[in-house]
Design an enzyme around this catalytic site. Structure first.
Site, short mmCIF file in Angstrom:
data_model
loop_
_atom_site.label_atom_id
_atom_site.label_comp_id
_atom_site.label_asym_id
_atom_site.label_seq_id
_atom_site.Cartn_x
_atom_site.Cartn_y
_atom_site.Cartn_z
N HIS A 175 -12.21 -17.90 15.82
CA HIS A 175 -12.99 -18.81 14.91
C HIS A 175 -14.26 -18.37 15.06
CE1 HIS A 175 -9.90 -22.02 14.08
NE2 HIS A 175 -9.11 -20.91 14.79
N HIS A 223 -10.81 -19.17 8.24
CA HIS A 223 -11.80 -19.28 9.14
C HIS A 223 -12.54 -18.06 9.35
CE1 HIS A 223 -9.50 -17.70 12.29
NE2 HIS A 223 -8.58 -18.67 12.05
N TYR A 260 4.35 -27.99 6.93
CA TYR A 260 4.71 -28.60 8.04
C TYR A 260 5.61 -29.61 7.87
CZ TYR A 260 1.20 -25.24 9.32
OH TYR A 260 0.39 -23.83 9.25
N HIS A 279 -4.14 -28.33 7.89
CA HIS A 279 -5.42 -27.79 8.48
C HIS A 279 -6.20 -27.06 7.23
CE1 HIS A 279 -3.14 -23.88 7.75
NE2 HIS A 279 -1.95 -24.58 8.48
N HIS A 287 -0.68 -25.92 17.21
CA HIS A 287 -0.99 -24.95 18.42
C HIS A 287 -0.09 -24.90 19.53
CE1 HIS A 287 -5.72 -25.11 17.52
NE2 HIS A 287 -4.99 -24.46 16.36
N ARG A 295 3.79 -20.88 7.95
CA ARG A 295 2.37 -20.61 7.74
C ARG A 295 2.52 -19.01 7.37
NH1 ARG A 295 0.46 -22.69 11.70
NH2 ARG A 295 0.13 -21.12 13.14
N ASP A 349 -8.52 -17.20 45.67
CA ASP A 349 -9.44 -15.96 45.67
C ASP A 349 -9.07 -14.88 44.50
OD1 ASP A 349 -7.36 -15.07 46.87
OD2 ASP A 349 -8.26 -14.19 48.53
N GLU A 351 -0.54 -15.93 7.41
CA GLU A 351 -1.91 -15.74 7.49
C GLU A 351 -2.38 -14.33 7.40
OE1 GLU A 351 -5.04 -16.86 10.89
OE2 GLU A 351 -3.07 -16.91 11.40
N ASP A 386 -5.95 -12.08 13.74
CA ASP A 386 -5.35 -13.41 13.55
C ASP A 386 -4.23 -13.31 12.46
OD1 ASP A 386 -4.76 -15.83 13.84
OD2 ASP A 386 -6.77 -16.82 13.47
N GLU A 390 -4.68 -18.64 5.55
CA GLU A 390 -3.52 -19.22 6.07
C GLU A 390 -3.07 -20.30 5.65
OE1 GLU A 390 -4.21 -20.22 10.24
OE2 GLU A 390 -6.35 -19.38 9.82
N ASP A 425 2.26 -16.52 15.41
CA ASP A 425 0.60 -16.57 15.17
C ASP A 425 0.16 -15.67 16.31
OD1 ASP A 425 -2.19 -17.10 14.81
OD2 ASP A 425 -1.69 -18.92 14.04
#
Length: 440
Positions: free
Chosen positions: A362, A355, A390, A351, A244, A407, A40, A409, A272, A386, A261
């Site tokens: 996104h 975006h 890798y 990648h 991710h 990365r 609940d 970004e 982001d 970004e 990130d």
């Protein structure tokens, strides 16, 4: 002064969308309902982004109708006041106050929508809704049309014959941000930038990834951004090679990098940001080499962020830098031109470059126009840039490169002159990062 989107602007958005509808059309957009987490208890409520964009109304179980008939009107169905429920779950605006508070033309009890919808759709030609996203709205429309179809046997008046997707009209509106939206996003980026500076001085060998996430969340919430805009990534060492990665459970080791990130959500709008920095405060020579390559690629992409250019141009600029650098380092084979055409660089830059950014991380908006060409940048668009490299632990490369993920970004607003970097306050060059982490 707090950055806000005014009630008047929400009303203007509804009017603008109404003008995009053909005469005789009704648009129906539902808000979200609460979602059970366990037994609940519910997850923290987050409003549907399209509904929020058009109303600013953050309560669950509400539906907006835009009726472009002889007399265009906006109609909101929402929960009624209920003292017994409110003492447990919090105050409701109630439909009687919603009309004035939200500047809609009329408001009614959400419990009445199923009964009222056939009357609203009667005599209309088409219905627009978010096809594929809001099945319950589709069921509501079908129920109303069936009632009207049965009545048509007597009256001869057919129900709306056309069901159309609202997404294209709404996405184009959301792609170009207003001055008020950009101000809110500046604040989201400011809060997020402060959080990144905080963690750069918090991180050290022996700390855990989840503790880094806790420091970020603390800084967000203490500055009015109650929740992260998405699941934060705090990947130390080879965990940074998982795009991710959100487990955020491992210990941070001396000599590793950590890729973070994360972004705050402020008044529904996301930041982001990604930074990669050394756990012990000092880049090794190998880390420095790859980091400088990613930073150079990002700067090459930045040069294409201007009206008239597009994301494909920016992506190609960044990819070319990474490709040529990886060839020079011997990480990919062949001469630079051949490697680039064969897209060998995609093995390690796996990648896209970026975006759209806004109410969704996104965010909505097309990347190609009706002719299949890349959408050109216009002032008011907001996007991430970004680039990354890798190299997994099992990669077939020299051992010194394995297990490194990097990365970088930033969040950019396209301006008439070029761009504004909303996240420029976060240390980014090697010199800036090492100086900041050392306390300077």
């Amino acid at each position: 002064m707090t950055a806000v989107v005014s009630v008047e602007e929400f009303a203007q958005r509804r009017q603008a969308l109404m003008k995009r509808l053909p005469l005789g059309a009704v648009a129906i957009i539902a808000g979200n309902s609460e979602v059970t987490r366990s037994n609940d208890t519910e997850y923290p409520f987050r409003q549907n982004s399209d509904f929020l964009y058009l109303t600013g109304f953050a309560e669950p179980d509400a539906v907006l109708l835009l009726v472009n008939g002889e007399k265009p009107q906006s109609l909101l169905f929402c929960q009624d006041k209920d003292p017994q429920q409110e003492v447990w779950h919090g105050l409701r605006l109630g439909y009687e106050k919603a009309e004035q508070a939200l500047k809609v033309d009329a408001a009614e009890d959400i419990d009445a929508i199923e009964e009222r919808l056939p009357d609203i759709l009667k005599g209309m030609d088409s219905v627009f809704y978010l096809m594929g996203d809001q099945a319950e709205v589709g069921e509501l429309i079908n129920g109303a049309r069936n009632q009207l179809q049965q009545a048509a046997r007597r009256s001869g008046e057919l129900p709306p014959q056309s069901l159309r997707d609202l997404r294209a009209l709404l996405d184009d509106m959301r792609l170009i941000k207003s001055d008020a939206e950009i101000n809110v996003m500046r604040e989201s980026a400011r809060i997020s930038s402060n959080a990144f500076r905080r963690i750069m001085r918090f991180v050290e060998p022996g700390k855990h990834e989840y503790q880094v996430g806790a420091e970020l969340h603390h800084e967000f919430a203490m500055n009015g951004a109650l929740y992260p805009a998405y699941g934060m990534i705090c990947g130390g060492g080879a965990n940074a090679c998982v795009l991710h990665y959100t487990d955020n459970k491992d210990v941070l080791n001396d000599g590793d990098l950590i890729l973070v990130d994360a972004g705050a959500e402020y008044q529904g709008y996301a930041a982001d940001i990604t930074r990669t920095f050394p756990v012990n405060g000092k880049f090794s020579d190998t880390q420095r080499t790859l980091y400088e390559l990613v930073l150079k690629a990002q700067q090459a992409a930045f040069e294409e962020i201007k009206p008239g250019s597009n994301l494909v141009n920016a992506s190609n600029a960044a990819a070319r830098v990474i490709n040529d650098g990886l060839v020079e380092l011997g990480i990919i084979d062949g001469d630079p031109d051949t490697a680039f055409e064969a897209m060998r660089w995609k093995t390690y830059f796996i990648h896209g470059l970026g975006h759209w950014l806004g109410l969704d991380v996104h965010d909505m908006g097309r990347y190609k126009d009706d002719n299949g060409k890349p959408v050109s940048f216009e002032p008011g668009m907001v996007l991430t840039v970004e680039p990354g490299i890798y190299i997994p632990e099992d990669a077939n490369v020299d051992e010194q490169w394995r297990g490194i993920g990097i990365r970088i970004e930033d969040d950019l607003v396209v301006t008439a002159e070029g761009y504004e970097n909303l996240s420029s306050d976060v240390p980014k060059t090697i010199e800036e990062i090492e100086a900041w982490m050392s306390g300077k």
